[in-house]
Design an enzyme around this catalytic site. Structure first.
Site, short mmCIF file in Angstrom:
data_model
loop_
_atom_site.label_atom_id
_atom_site.label_comp_id
_atom_site.label_asym_id
_atom_site.label_seq_id
_atom_site.Cartn_x
_atom_site.Cartn_y
_atom_site.Cartn_z
N GLN A 145 -2.86 -16.41 31.68
CA GLN A 145 -3.16 -15.90 33.02
C GLN A 145 -4.61 -16.00 33.48
OE1 GLN A 145 -2.51 -11.88 35.76
NE2 GLN A 145 -1.57 -12.01 33.77
N GLU A 191 -4.65 -8.50 28.68
CA GLU A 191 -4.90 -7.70 29.88
C GLU A 191 -5.19 -6.23 29.59
OE1 GLU A 191 -5.46 -6.14 33.42
OE2 GLU A 191 -5.12 -8.29 33.27
N ASP A 202 -7.15 -9.93 33.43
CA ASP A 202 -6.86 -11.37 33.44
C ASP A 202 -7.21 -12.01 34.77
OD1 ASP A 202 -5.90 -12.17 30.90
OD2 ASP A 202 -4.01 -11.15 31.23
N GLY A 250 -14.71 7.22 46.63
CA GLY A 250 -15.84 6.96 47.51
C GLY A 250 -16.53 8.18 48.07
N GLY A 251 -16.17 9.37 47.59
CA GLY A 251 -16.82 10.57 48.08
C GLY A 251 -16.09 11.24 49.22
#
Length: 414
Positions: free
Chosen positions: A16, A138, A167, A245-246
């Protein structure tokens, strides 16, 4: 004109991570020559088969737009052919175990002697260090790169994600490295090594968690669900479905959740859109209540806040919720199943989901190029059959005549 038209890539990759890279380059117009073992081919041709004796979807969905040549690189004639391919290609890409090409007699130094302009691109599990010789797949990359330890819920085990960030994510990094090296070659005239480690790639995608590891020294991470009742240890905890993200966010139930495992929606309580959210869910009184009308006041009560939101979302479908929250600028998104994604007309129209016709398995769906160029549109073509282009490549790239091709076949070199 295709963006990478005229670039030829010798694709020694398999499974992959590497094929993701070379397929992306093929979508952009590069001539990708996939080298496979005679009679065997890439292991994924036979893995997770849904139709007997037909190339699996695992293989077909990672090898579009490529040409396939079978080649026995242990045979002297095979080595001669491989050398000619190195002379005629701009890039060689591989994701073998460390040292595999060296043992074949093709070290980086030898490859440079054959073609000083070639780019040698590799995917490895780990970069230089104590683990550099270990085999990685993976989920190993996700665990070693910081994803698993920070994914899941606080009362559960580390969890890997369904997205193939180890991958496919590293394959995308390698593609960027290759085109950067090709651009550099225009100035330097020489090729160079390009190496991407899967652990590095996963960590790069987990940068906000490395950010939070450093923030821990200054006190608790207030946007995590462990705040304020829970405890923080020495490492970043698993954050459940909290936004990274806050801006506080969570997955909440929608109408039909009792029988539909994907009847959910993600809602973010962004401060700038809170007034619209409060009005939409019937809590307009919050806007005049000092216990609710500032982000600081809401922070210790996020669990209660999302319970109230969920009480409202459970009365309508996830798409109805979107129709009401989007006009008031509340960030939200439905949990879409793979069935819903496969059937979404808009994704077909943009080429994000593509139907491909295969001579052995018939029509199937695959992902298309996620990068859209205005002057260089991508076309997704079916994956090659094993060795489908062997004669063509020997003739047009290697320079063999018909007698040489017949001889190579007779001795088992191709």
């Amino acid at each position: 004109m295709k963006a990478l038209e005229g670039v030829r890539i010798l694709d020694m990759t398999h499974v992959q991570s590497g094929p993701t890279c070379t397929q992306l380059l093929a979508w952009f117009g590069a001539d990708v020559i996939k080298v496979e073992r005679p009679g065997v081919g890439d292991a994924t041709r036979g893995q997770l088969r849904d139709i007997p004796d037909v190339d699996s979807l695992y293989f077909t969905m990672l090898n579009h737009n490529k040409r396939s040549i079978t080649l026995n690189t242990k045979h002297e004639t095979g080595k001669e052919i491989f050398t000619r391919l190195l002379e005629e290609c701009d890039v060689i890409a591989e994701n073998f175990a460390p040292g595999a090409l060296d043992r074949m007699g093709f070290s980086w130094e030898r490859i440079q002697e054959i073609n000083p302009r070639i780019i040698y691109a590799s995917v490895k599990g780990f970069g230089a260090g104590p683990y550099e010789d270990l085999k990685v797949y993976e989920n190993v990359a996700q665990c070693a790169g910081g994803a698993a330890s920070t994914t899941g819920f606080d009362d559960g085990p580390p969890t890997v994600t369904g997205a193939q960030i180890g991958d496919s994510g590293t394959g995308l990094n390698l593609a960027l490295g290759i085109v950067t090296a090709l651009y550099h070659r225009e100035k330097s005239g020489r090729g160079q090594r390009v190496e991407c480690a899967m652990q590095d790639g996963v960590l790069n995608l987990c940068r906000v968690k490395l950010r939070d590891q450093q923030r821990l020294k200054q006190g608790p991470l207030t946007e995590y669900p462990q705040y304020p009742q829970g405890e923080f240890g020495e490492a970043v905890p698993r954050g459940g479905n909290a936004s990274g993200g806050g801006q506080p966010g969570w997955i909440v139930k929608c109408k039909g959740w009792e029988t539909d495992p994907n009847a959910y929606i993600y809602v973010i309580t962004q401060a700038a859109a809170f007034a619209g959210l409060a009005k939409a869910i019937g809590k307009e009184e919050w806007l005049d209540d000092p216990k609710w009308n500032t982000p600081e006041a809401r922070l210790p009560k996020l669990e209660e806040l999302f319970e109230e939101i969920e009480n409202w979302t459970k009365t309508q479908t996830k798409f109805e919720v979107m129709e009401k929250l989007n006009p008031v600028n509340v960030p939200c998104g439905p949990i879409l199943s793979m069935k819903e994604i496969a059937e979404e007309p808009a994704l077909r129209e943009t080429g994000t989901v593509v139907e491909v016709d295969h001579p052995k398995r018939g029509k199937y769906l695959t992902v298309g190029n996620p990068v859209k160029l205005s002057d260089s549109p991508s076309e997704v073509k079916r994956s090659p059959l094993l060795g489908e282009h062997t004669d063509e490549i020997l003739r047009s790239v290697v320079g063999f005549n018909e007698d040489q091709i017949a001889s190579a076949k007779e001795v088992g070199a191709v």
